[in-house]
Design a protein around this motif. Structure first.
Motif, short mmCIF file in Angstrom:
data_model
loop_
_atom_site.label_atom_id
_atom_site.label_comp_id
_atom_site.label_asym_id
_atom_site.label_seq_id
_atom_site.Cartn_x
_atom_site.Cartn_y
_atom_site.Cartn_z
N CYS A 29 0.86 -1.31 -0.08
CA CYS A 29 -0.04 0.02 0.00
C CYS A 29 0.79 1.22 -0.11
O CYS A 29 1.98 1.07 0.16
CB CYS A 29 -1.00 0.03 1.17
N THR A 33 -2.89 5.34 1.81
CA THR A 33 -3.93 4.25 1.80
C THR A 33 -4.68 4.35 3.23
O THR A 33 -3.99 4.36 4.23
CB THR A 33 -3.58 2.85 1.55
N THR A 37 -9.14 0.14 4.17
CA THR A 37 -8.69 -0.63 2.99
C THR A 37 -7.65 -1.74 3.37
O THR A 37 -7.62 -2.76 2.76
CB THR A 37 -8.03 0.33 1.91
N HIS A 40 -9.03 -4.50 5.32
CA HIS A 40 -9.80 -5.48 4.13
C HIS A 40 -8.80 -6.19 3.33
O HIS A 40 -9.02 -7.48 3.25
CB HIS A 40 -10.75 -4.48 3.11
#
Length: 144
Positions: A29, A33, A37, A40
């Motif tokens: 990431c 980010t 997210t 997840h």
């Protein structure tokens, strides 16, 4: 994918290097980010951490399950937190040239589950304890 998956002949496990053992397809990431997210990605792909990299691939941190849980305990909204706010900056890293024995000691001494692999500060892979065990057992199959 690990290079050890392609082993055709056995070898002394002590000679294995991080470059042979690491996973080179790394989900990552950016510092921007959001934590929701990241959570997840980690839960749906069964990751325990996610490296944080700049656009040029430079590793700047790592977000772990611990970091996410700490933010939750503090009552923070994961949708409103960026990776840069919760990541561990300057994580422990290894290089492709290090041996299985060297990194096994590092994992045990520092209680690590996984570690980013870097070349000139750029992320090139990730190495987990499981990768060490996999490579070790593959190398041992025919070695004596």
């Amino acid at each position: 994918m690990r290079q050890t998956e392609y082993f055709l002949a056995a070898c002394d496990p002590k000679t294995l290097t991080v470059g042979q053992l690491m996973q080179d397809a790394v989900t990552r990431c950016t510092p921007r980010t959001d934590a929701s997210t990241i959570a997840h990605l980690m839960t749906h792909r069964n990751f325990g951490s996610l490296p944080v990299v700049e656009e040029d691939g430079t590793l700047v941190g790592i977000v772990s399950e611990y970091d996410l849980l700490q933010a939750m305990i503090e009552g923070r909204d994961l949708r409103k937190i960026l990776a840069t706010e919760i990541m561990s900056a300057q994580p422990v890293t290894v290089t492709e040239e290090q041996t299985l024995v060297q990194v096994a000691d590092l994992f045990q001494d520092r209680y690590l589950a996984r570690v980013p692999v870097v070349r000139n500060k750029k992320l090139v892979g990730i190495l987990a304890r499981r990768d060490l065990l996999f490579g070790y057992t593959k190398a041992l199959q025919h070695w004596s």
